[in-house]
Design a protein around this motif. Sequence first.
Motif, PDB file in Angstrom:
ATOM      1  N   ARG A   1       0.920  -1.384  -0.050  1.00 14.36           N
ATOM      2  CA  ARG A   1       0.054  -0.088  -0.261  1.00 14.36           C
ATOM      3  C   ARG A   1       0.910   0.830   0.024  1.00 14.36           C
ATOM      4  NH1 ARG A   1      -3.866  -2.578   3.728  1.00 14.36           N
ATOM      5  NH2 ARG A   1      -2.799  -1.560   5.868  1.00 14.36           N
ATOM      6  N   GLN A   2       1.784   1.210   0.268  1.00 12.38           N
ATOM      7  CA  GLN A   2       3.459   2.283   0.232  1.00 12.38           C
ATOM      8  C   GLN A   2       3.477   2.860  -1.226  1.00 12.38           C
ATOM      9  OE1 GLN A   2       3.442   3.093   3.324  1.00 12.38           O
ATOM     10  NE2 GLN A   2       2.253   1.941   4.154  1.00 12.38           N
ATOM     11  N   ALA A   3       3.454   1.809  -2.379  1.00  9.17           N
ATOM     12  CA  ALA A   3       3.591   1.847  -3.198  1.00  9.17           C
ATOM     13  C   ALA A   3       2.712   2.905  -4.616  1.00  9.17           C
ATOM     14  CB  ALA A   3       4.203   0.610  -4.226  1.00  9.17           C
ATOM     15  N   ASP A   4       2.837   3.565  -4.995  1.00 10.63           N
ATOM     16  CA  ASP A   4       1.996   4.275  -6.011  1.00 10.63           C
ATOM     17  C   ASP A   4       2.553   3.301  -7.047  1.00 10.63           C
ATOM     18  OD1 ASP A   4       1.392   6.945  -4.934  1.00 10.63           O
ATOM     19  OD2 ASP A   4       3.969   6.921  -5.053  1.00 10.63           O
ATOM     20  N   ILE A   5       3.331   2.558  -7.874  1.00  8.20           N
ATOM     21  CA  ILE A   5       4.040   1.770  -8.832  1.00  8.20           C
ATOM     22  C   ILE A   5       4.229   0.146  -9.221  1.00  8.20           C
ATOM     23  CG2 ILE A   5       4.763   1.652 -10.878  1.00  8.20           C
ATOM     24  CD1 ILE A   5       5.575   4.956 -11.213  1.00  8.20           C
ATOM     25  N   VAL A   6       3.912  -0.051  -8.718  1.00 10.22           N
ATOM     26  CA  VAL A   6       4.170  -1.544  -8.735  1.00 10.22           C
ATOM     27  C   VAL A   6       4.884  -2.508  -9.692  1.00 10.22           C
ATOM     28  CG1 VAL A   6       3.490  -4.189  -8.226  1.00 10.22           C
ATOM     29  CG2 VAL A   6       2.852  -2.209  -6.883  1.00 10.22           C
TER      30      VAL A   6
ATOM     31  N   ASP B   1      10.640 -17.075 -21.372  1.00  4.85           N
ATOM     32  CA  ASP B   1      10.810 -18.302 -20.276  1.00  4.85           C
ATOM     33  C   ASP B   1       9.648 -18.714 -20.145  1.00  4.85           C
ATOM     34  OD1 ASP B   1      11.828 -19.239 -18.010  1.00  4.85           O
ATOM     35  OD2 ASP B   1      12.132 -18.100 -17.102  1.00  4.85           O
ATOM     36  N   PRO B   2       9.713 -20.618 -20.172  1.00  2.91           N
ATOM     37  CA  PRO B   2       8.877 -21.539 -20.074  1.00  2.91           C
ATOM     38  C   PRO B   2       8.375 -21.626 -18.475  1.00  2.91           C
ATOM     39  CG  PRO B   2      10.157 -22.453 -21.655  1.00  2.91           C
ATOM     40  CD  PRO B   2      10.630 -21.159 -20.613  1.00  2.91           C
ATOM     41  N   PHE B   3       8.971 -20.903 -17.476  1.00  4.39           N
ATOM     42  CA  PHE B   3       9.209 -21.209 -16.252  1.00  4.39           C
ATOM     43  C   PHE B   3       7.674 -20.044 -16.033  1.00  4.39           C
ATOM     44  CE2 PHE B   3       9.169 -19.973 -11.591  1.00  4.39           C
ATOM     45  CZ  PHE B   3       8.612 -21.133 -10.983  1.00  4.39           C
ATOM     46  N   ASN B   4       7.897 -18.592 -16.701  1.00  4.12           N
ATOM     47  CA  ASN B   4       6.795 -18.044 -16.124  1.00  4.12           C
ATOM     48  C   ASN B   4       5.818 -18.224 -16.663  1.00  4.12           C
ATOM     49  OD1 ASN B   4       9.076 -17.044 -14.759  1.00  4.12           O
ATOM     50  ND2 ASN B   4       9.263 -15.328 -16.109  1.00  4.12           N
ATOM     51  N   TRP B   5       6.061 -19.323 -17.680  1.00  2.00           N
ATOM     52  CA  TRP B   5       4.306 -19.120 -18.298  1.00  2.00           C
ATOM     53  C   TRP B   5       3.567 -20.146 -17.157  1.00  2.00           C
ATOM     54  CZ3 TRP B   5       6.613 -22.592 -23.004  1.00  2.00           C
ATOM     55  CH2 TRP B   5       7.342 -21.542 -23.995  1.00  2.00           C
ATOM     56  N   ALA B   6       3.730 -20.529 -16.214  1.00  2.00           N
ATOM     57  CA  ALA B   6       3.306 -21.012 -15.257  1.00  2.00           C
ATOM     58  C   ALA B   6       2.547 -19.995 -14.206  1.00  2.00           C
ATOM     59  CB  ALA B   6       3.946 -22.744 -14.901  1.00  2.00           C
ATOM     60  N   LYS B   7       3.035 -19.093 -13.972  1.00  2.00           N
ATOM     61  CA  LYS B   7       2.879 -17.942 -13.407  1.00  2.00           C
ATOM     62  C   LYS B   7       1.525 -17.738 -13.057  1.00  2.00           C
ATOM     63  CE  LYS B   7       7.248 -16.865 -11.262  1.00  2.00           C
ATOM     64  NZ  LYS B   7       7.426 -17.903 -10.129  1.00  2.00           N
ATOM     65  N   SER B   8       0.824 -16.516 -12.224  1.00  2.00           N
ATOM     66  CA  SER B   8      -0.356 -15.788 -12.066  1.00  2.00           C
ATOM     67  C   SER B   8      -0.092 -14.334 -12.490  1.00  2.00           C
ATOM     68  CB  SER B   8      -0.969 -17.197 -11.554  1.00  2.00           C
ATOM     69  OG  SER B   8      -0.897 -16.125  -9.951  1.00  2.00           O
ATOM     70  N   GLU B   9      -1.067 -13.433 -12.721  1.00  2.00           N
ATOM     71  CA  GLU B   9      -1.318 -12.081 -12.975  1.00  2.00           C
ATOM     72  C   GLU B   9      -1.107 -11.685 -10.768  1.00  2.00           C
ATOM     73  OE1 GLU B   9      -5.506 -13.306 -13.510  1.00  2.00           O
ATOM     74  OE2 GLU B   9      -3.200 -14.259 -13.678  1.00  2.00           O
ATOM     75  N   ILE B  10      -0.227 -12.424 -10.145  1.00  2.00           N
ATOM     76  CA  ILE B  10      -1.071 -12.226  -8.313  1.00  2.00           C
ATOM     77  C   ILE B  10      -0.628 -11.012  -8.399  1.00  2.00           C
ATOM     78  CG2 ILE B  10       0.312 -13.738  -8.140  1.00  2.00           C
ATOM     79  CD1 ILE B  10      -2.394 -12.292  -6.232  1.00  2.00           C
ATOM     80  N   LYS B  11       0.908 -10.918  -9.016  1.00  2.00           N
ATOM     81  CA  LYS B  11       1.649  -9.466  -8.455  1.00  2.00           C
ATOM     82  C   LYS B  11       0.891  -8.128  -8.504  1.00  2.00           C
ATOM     83  CE  LYS B  11       5.784 -10.738  -6.951  1.00  2.00           C
ATOM     84  NZ  LYS B  11       6.268 -10.463  -5.738  1.00  2.00           N
ATOM     85  N   ALA B  12       0.557  -8.244  -9.877  1.00  2.00           N
ATOM     86  CA  ALA B  12      -0.389  -6.961 -10.707  1.00  2.00           C
ATOM     87  C   ALA B  12      -1.511  -7.066  -9.403  1.00  2.00           C
ATOM     88  CB  ALA B  12      -0.434  -7.279 -11.578  1.00  2.00           C
ATOM     89  N   VAL B  13      -2.101  -7.633  -9.563  1.00  2.00           N
ATOM     90  CA  VAL B  13      -3.513  -7.791  -8.517  1.00  2.00           C
ATOM     91  C   VAL B  13      -3.236  -7.465  -7.226  1.00  2.00           C
ATOM     92  CG1 VAL B  13      -5.184  -9.370  -7.858  1.00  2.00           C
ATOM     93  CG2 VAL B  13      -4.654  -9.886  -9.909  1.00  2.00           C
TER      94      VAL B  13
END
Length: 275
Positions: free
Chosen positions: A153-158, A166-178
Amino acid sequence: IALVLEYDDDYFTESRDFGYEHTDLLLQMVREVDAVTVSTPYLKELVQKVAPGQRVYVLPNCVAWHEWQGWDRWDLWPKDHVVIALTGSHTHQEDWRVLETVLPRIMVEHGNAVFLGAGYLPDYLEDLVKRYPDRASFVPFADYTNGYAHLIRQADIVLCPLIPDDPFNWAKSEIKAVEGMAAGRLFPGGKNGGAVPITSDVYFYRRVTGGNKRGLTIEHTPEAWYGAIERLIDDHDLRMRLARRAWTWAHDQRSIERKWSLWRDAYQEVLRRKQ
């Protein structure tokens, strides 16, 4: 009784070797439980490849909305400074390398820019904290249920950099942005908003930002990252507009309070099939 396994990340292919010692046990569990839940369609495909016939439910990563609202700015920086957050684990060592020259340049050229890191700080960014003690902070650990939401909550930009091929990243989700989008605070005029995500052009990030409607999704190059960060620092109105849209979308599409029925329906179906 039904046994459901909640599974995340890609431990079944050779896309990334973390030396995980219990892959065989994990594989046995995936095949023998009554059902598996995952956060993305891509993960569902991975699980079904190693466990043909297994019932797999896609339940998108969501946040407990009430834990992400309310905003108390730390008394570390002037109110007109723009806080740029980069958080994650050592698995992002190469994902974040695109920022190696970008963030130092941003700090030099924008005196109102603040860097906030958490979890992991690669060696190529360590100098930021040493060089700008009044505008750069690093938190080695933040408990997810106690301190992480307050930190975001301190952040203005994430910042959400991932190497797209990178195939490993294809299994990631959008949680960081969410998480950033959901990190609510009250803006002047009584409107709520979150932090604005800047993401690499990966399919799941593109879905949550809507292209450039609720954040900025860009090419994974230093030039694109610098341009996007500078644009949000300089354009206050754009930043506020994206922040409000991001917060509203996260509330409607990624809050447990709105999406809890997905879990109810999945678990009820698992129990019906078990009977």
